[in-house]
Design a protein around this motif. Structure first.
Motif, mmCIF file in Angstrom:
data_model
loop_
_atom_site.group_PDB
_atom_site.id
_atom_site.type_symbol
_atom_site.label_atom_id
_atom_site.label_comp_id
_atom_site.label_asym_id
_atom_site.label_seq_id
_atom_site.Cartn_x
_atom_site.Cartn_y
_atom_site.Cartn_z
ATOM 1 N N UNK A 70 -10.762 15.975 -12.855
ATOM 2 C CA UNK A 70 -9.859 15.949 -11.699
ATOM 3 C C UNK A 70 -10.494 16.473 -10.415
ATOM 4 N N UNK A 99 -10.505 4.932 -12.631
ATOM 5 C CA UNK A 99 -10.304 6.097 -11.765
ATOM 6 C C UNK A 99 -11.128 5.922 -10.483
ATOM 7 N N UNK A 102 -9.699 3.137 -8.191
ATOM 8 C CA UNK A 102 -8.529 3.570 -7.430
ATOM 9 C C UNK A 102 -8.965 4.332 -6.186
ATOM 10 N N UNK A 106 -8.470 3.295 -2.268
ATOM 11 C CA UNK A 106 -7.860 4.149 -1.239
ATOM 12 C C UNK A 106 -8.812 4.378 -0.073
ATOM 13 N N UNK A 107 -10.079 4.704 -0.428
ATOM 14 C CA UNK A 107 -10.972 5.265 0.589
ATOM 15 C C UNK A 107 -12.252 4.467 0.761
ATOM 16 N N UNK B 64 -1.276 9.829 2.547
ATOM 17 C CA UNK B 64 -2.144 9.651 1.389
ATOM 18 C C UNK B 64 -3.630 9.875 1.690
ATOM 19 N N UNK B 65 -3.936 10.863 2.485
ATOM 20 C CA UNK B 65 -5.335 11.281 2.598
ATOM 21 C C UNK B 65 -5.624 12.297 1.483
ATOM 22 N N UNK B 95 2.651 3.673 -1.735
ATOM 23 C CA UNK B 95 1.370 3.441 -2.415
ATOM 24 C C UNK B 95 0.980 4.585 -3.354
ATOM 25 N N UNK B 96 1.668 5.706 -3.223
ATOM 26 C CA UNK B 96 1.402 6.811 -4.136
ATOM 27 C C UNK B 96 1.695 6.399 -5.579
ATOM 28 N N UNK B 98 0.635 3.927 -7.204
ATOM 29 C CA UNK B 98 -0.604 3.517 -7.891
ATOM 30 C C UNK B 98 -1.327 4.725 -8.483
ATOM 31 N N UNK B 99 -1.354 5.768 -7.703
ATOM 32 C CA UNK B 99 -2.022 7.007 -8.117
ATOM 33 C C UNK B 99 -1.278 7.603 -9.317
ATOM 34 N N UNK B 102 -1.771 5.489 -12.536
ATOM 35 C CA UNK B 102 -3.062 5.703 -13.176
ATOM 36 C C UNK B 102 -3.013 6.965 -14.035
ATOM 37 N N UNK B 103 -2.427 8.004 -13.478
ATOM 38 C CA UNK B 103 -2.278 9.256 -14.226
ATOM 39 C C UNK B 103 -1.479 9.047 -15.492
#
Lengths: 304, 304
Positions: A70, A99, A102, A106-107, B64-65, B95-96, B98-99, B102-103
């Motif tokens: 994490x 992971x 994703x 995002x980035x 979402x940074x 969009x959170x 997606x995060x 995944x978790x």
């Protein structure tokens, strides 16, 4: 001798505490940094212990439990903000790609470097990285999910020149590299000067083994035999043996049994359960079996 | 008066330092904990400052940074390990999901609680949460990506009974709740006793506003007007004004201009750039415009 040491960034287990961060450590081999595991807060620990993030060469992920991965998003984002451009290889289970994807979704548009996932085979021993001075092996551990141990090993170094002998025989400079590599020298008149009278041997190659997380698993012994340092998880004390078996973790005594059977020089135990405020009992239980045991601790540097 | 305070868990910006963690804070309203943002290491900060993780009610994510969300995976896993069963609502950009997915795909089979994402409208003011004693608003900030500010506000409390008057008029117990709600009392003979002679008013409702990350953006003023405390980002000093504009952040002076125009009681500045080891200059620049300014700091508790 080249630098070869380990810095513990985190040696706690799934539940972080005020005493211990989740798993991460840095292997410094000749001023290149190899990270093993990357629990939450790893980049903060690197700041705290003044690790040179610019020297990060690659990352080795033992398995995909949260307390071992994490910290990756934050670390990768920081590398990006700091302007890293060189490719970064991450060695880990193939599912780590999801992971990473994703993160990149995002980035990624701002990531100035490429992330290459080198997928590990969690069922077989492999040499996963190699350069002229070292190699890294992975081998199967025995945990609830696919998990790899790692062995970082130096290659045999070049022999050291005995300067006075070189001068005495008036050996030209351009012959030195073959002599360092072990060849004899033949003089103009055909006399053979044995290499052992011109050089002394390189220091024996050193080996560092990392085994976390894993149940007691003697099958790893051939891979870690004679290591200079073995880091082995010791999540529990002997009173929690049943819990250790159930969760595929080891007790301190079991870690020490492995160390003794593998004939390592030093054992460092870590991945401590959050239930222990004091670790004396774990250390004691390990030392009964294997006296050269140390407790891991955040910020500790272990030299090989 | 009910408890209403803020604990700063992190007030750094994208690059964490040894001084400041990435963004996160806890709003304690009447012993319920509302988390705003969740940068890497947030759960470790909660441990450090002895925040009661069992009281975590819900989480509000401004944008979402990474420095505002990379602590979520670890925090959610820990809640799972600690056996939370109650649903957890996260307020954040759609969009959170997606995060979170995944978790859940990695770990979800073991999650003993449900995570509900309440998607925010980043373009309009909304009331996003409400119960009998408080409500939370979101409103648009002006950052590089869709970002929301939040306002936590108490509802007007019930009026306080003046015990001696109640006794004097021999008012039965079952009438007290309507009197606390502001109603007059009518005696058996029809005499009307005005509410104001039986009660005194509740304390005025308190308001806490969180505005990070954002460029200088006076459009937020109607939403945060008269707040007791405004937390406003102040990433830069005035020397970096151009950089602030370019990255859609604020200077300390700009934060203070907003505080003054919104007539808040107190300004707390945070989200400091990693370039500042000393924050005196930022505080000075803000105080010239708005004297009731404080620097945020990890572990600081601000009471409303």
């Amino acid at each position: 001798m080249n630098r070869f040491d380990i810095t513990i960034l985190g040696c706690g287990s799934a539940l972080p505490t005020t005493l211990h961060n989740p798993s991460s450590q840095l292997v410094n081999m000749n001023e290149k940094l190899f990270m093993i595991d990357c629990g939450e807060g790893t980049q903060l620990q690197m700041r705290k212990f003044k690790s040179r993030i610019g020297k990060l060469h690659s990352i080795f992920i033992s398995h995909l439990h949260g307390d071992h991965i994490f910290g990756l998003p934050g670390l990768l984002s920081t590398l990006s903000l700091l302007g890293r451009t060189g490719d970064l290889t991450i060695y880990g289970h193939q599912d780590l790609q999801k992971f990473i994807d994703l993160l990149i979704n995002y980035f990624g548009q701002h990531f100035p470097f490429r992330i290459n996932l080198h997928p590990l085979d969690p069922y077989n021993h492999q040499v996963i990285m190699e350069n002229k001075s070292m190699r890294v092996h992975s081998f199967p551990l025995n945990h609830r999910i696919a998990t790899c141990g790692f062995l970082f090993e130096e290659k045999e170094g070049q022999r050291h020149i005995i300067r006075e002998r070189i001068d005495f025989y008036q050996i030209p400079l351009h012959n030195l590299s073959s002599i360092k590599a072990g060849e004899d020298f033949v003089t103009a008149d055909g006399t053979v000067i044995a290499n052992r009278s011109l050089t002394y041997p390189a220091a024996p190659p050193r080996k560092y083994a990392y085994c976390s997380d894993t149940a007691y698993f003697p099958e790893i012994i051939p891979y870690i035999e004679n290591a200079d340092v073995l880091y082995h998880e010791a999540t529990f004390a002997e009173t929690e043996l049943a819990r250790a078996k159930q969760t595929f973790h080891s007790t301190a005594r079991e870690a020490a049994e492995i160390a003794r059977a593998a004939n390592v020089k030093k054992l460092v135990i870590g991945h401590f359960s959050s239930r222990y405020n004091e670790l004396d009992q774990l250390l004691k239980e390990a030392m009964v079996v294997f006296p050269d045991t140390e407790l891991a601790n955040e910020g500790k540097v272990i030299e090989l």
